[in-house]
Structure formats: structure tokens, C-alpha cells
Design a protein around this motif. Structure first.
Motif, PDB file in Angstrom:
ATOM      1  N   SER A  38      -9.897   6.239  10.672  1.00  0.00           N
ATOM      2  CA  SER A  38     -10.377   4.859  10.603  1.00  0.00           C
ATOM      3  C   SER A  38     -11.881   4.809  10.331  1.00  0.00           C
ATOM      4  O   SER A  38     -12.354   3.950   9.590  1.00  0.00           O
ATOM      5  CB  SER A  38     -10.009   4.079  11.866  1.00  0.00           C
ATOM      6  OG  SER A  38     -10.597   4.653  13.016  1.00  0.00           O
ATOM      7  N   CYS A  39     -12.634   5.747  10.879  1.00  0.00           N
ATOM      8  CA  CYS A  39     -14.073   5.796  10.627  1.00  0.00           C
ATOM      9  C   CYS A  39     -14.339   6.091   9.149  1.00  0.00           C
ATOM     10  O   CYS A  39     -15.178   5.429   8.510  1.00  0.00           O
ATOM     11  CB  CYS A  39     -14.722   6.844  11.521  1.00  0.00           C
ATOM     12  SG  CYS A  39     -16.523   6.834  11.464  1.00  0.00           S
ATOM     13  N   ALA A  40     -13.623   7.054   8.586  1.00  0.00           N
ATOM     14  CA  ALA A  40     -13.786   7.390   7.166  1.00  0.00           C
ATOM     15  C   ALA A  40     -13.384   6.214   6.283  1.00  0.00           C
ATOM     16  O   ALA A  40     -14.067   5.897   5.301  1.00  0.00           O
ATOM     17  CB  ALA A  40     -12.968   8.630   6.816  1.00  0.00           C
ATOM     18  N   PHE A  41     -12.296   5.547   6.636  1.00  0.00           N
ATOM     19  CA  PHE A  41     -11.838   4.374   5.888  1.00  0.00           C
ATOM     20  C   PHE A  41     -12.919   3.297   5.858  1.00  0.00           C
ATOM     21  O   PHE A  41     -13.267   2.774   4.791  1.00  0.00           O
ATOM     22  CB  PHE A  41     -10.558   3.819   6.529  1.00  0.00           C
ATOM     23  CG  PHE A  41     -10.146   2.482   5.995  1.00  0.00           C
ATOM     24  CD1 PHE A  41      -9.323   2.399   4.884  1.00  0.00           C
ATOM     25  CD2 PHE A  41     -10.569   1.307   6.596  1.00  0.00           C
ATOM     26  CE1 PHE A  41      -8.936   1.159   4.383  1.00  0.00           C
ATOM     27  CE2 PHE A  41     -10.190   0.074   6.104  1.00  0.00           C
ATOM     28  CZ  PHE A  41      -9.375   0.000   4.989  1.00  0.00           C
ATOM     29  N   VAL A  42     -13.470   2.973   7.017  1.00  0.00           N
ATOM     30  CA  VAL A  42     -14.494   1.926   7.092  1.00  0.00           C
ATOM     31  C   VAL A  42     -15.690   2.303   6.227  1.00  0.00           C
ATOM     32  O   VAL A  42     -16.199   1.486   5.448  1.00  0.00           O
ATOM     33  CB  VAL A  42     -14.915   1.652   8.548  1.00  0.00           C
ATOM     34  CG1 VAL A  42     -16.138   0.743   8.608  1.00  0.00           C
ATOM     35  CG2 VAL A  42     -13.759   1.027   9.332  1.00  0.00           C
TER      36      VAL A  42
END
Length: 159
Positions: free
Chosen positions: A109-113
Motif C-alpha cells: 500500500s505504501c508503494a502504491f500510494v
């Protein structure tokens, strides 16, 4: 919970992450990304960078990105703090922190954001180097990073 701020002031990572964790007792993992001003870009020494945005529009774009992350990883929380104004080499630009029950979801989720922020958020960067000032163009590598999250691009890759 989603927290989004655009500000000129610096931020304290420990304080921000502690506040994010306090909101959800089910947190098993926190993933963070901190972007900083590079002192070198495309072979030129960066003396300063000016970040501009559209107030209101930028926050809505960041909230939409955070909302999409929360939809993709239910139970996650997202924090985005992005600075604007004049920044110097090594200054912090952006903090993205996500929480999840397990580490894989927090990292994803951090990479996606961050991948979406780089391509979908209305920020403009102007660098000052020894050769003068110039606006920084979008990078194809950022578009490629964002595309990996698109179900349509995965279909093409599988063919």
C-alpha cells in the motif's frame, strides 16, 4: 483513517507515525517512505527546489489516492504529508506511511500510494542548478511504476 496535509513546514517522522499507529490498535505493520531533495539530478548540482501546487485540488487528489489504497487494502490507514515551497538538498519533501495487519500489505500500500502520488498529484517542481532554473519533467519510469497497479496493464503483460 486517512490523513493528508500539504504544508511548507518540515515534519517529524516519529511523531507522524506514532499518531498514525495510535488510531488503529490492530496495526501489525507500518511502512514508510520519505522522499528528500537530491543534491544531484541529471548530472547537475541542485542548489534548491521550488515545489508548487493548486491548494484544494492537490489535497483532493491525495485524498483520492489514499482512498484507493484503503479500498485495495481494507483495514489499512494512510498518511501523506507533502511539502511545498523552497527546499534545499537533503530536505524532506514527502512522507507516505501506511499501516496494515501484516507487513506485505503495508509495503504494497505504501508503494502504491507513492507510485500514484508521483503521477497523479498536481505538484510542479522547479530546480535551481549552476546552469539556472528549470521545471522538472515527468519521468517515464514513474508512469511505468504506476502502471503496475493497473489491472489493464497486467492483462497485457500476461499475454
Amino acid at each position: 483513517m486517512t490523513r493528508v496535509r500539504v504544508q511548507e513546514a518540515d515534519f517529524d517522522i516519529s511523531t507522524e507515525v506514532a499518531a498514525l499507529r495510535a488510531d488503529n490498535p490492530k496495526v501489525g505493520a507500518v511502512a514508510c517512505f520519505v522522499g528528500t531533495v537530491r543534491d544531484l539530478n541529471e548530472g547537475n548540482t541542485v542548489q534548491a527546489m521550488e515545489l508548487e501546487h493548486y491548494p484544494g485540488m492537490t489535497e483532493k487528489a491525495l485524498e483520492a489516492i489514499a482512498g484507493e489504497a484503503r479500498d485495495r487494502w481494507p483495514g489499512s490507514d494512510v498518511l501523506i504529508v507533502h511539502r511545498v515551497g523552497k527546499l534545499l538538498p537533503l530536505d524532506q519533501i514527502v512522507l507516505v506511511a501506511t499501516t496494515a495487519v501484516h507487513r506485505a500489505e503495508a509495503f504494497e500500500s505504501c508503494a502504491f500510494v507513492m507510485d500514484y502520488l508521483k503521477t497523479q498529484a498536481p505538484f510542479w517542481k522547479k530546480e535551481k542548478t549552476e546552469h539556472g532554473e528549470k521545471w522538472v519533467d515527468a519521468r517515464e519510469s514513474d508512469d511505468a511504476a504506476r502502471a503496475r497497479w493497473d489491472p489493464e496493464s497486467k492483462k497485457g503483460a500476461e499475454a
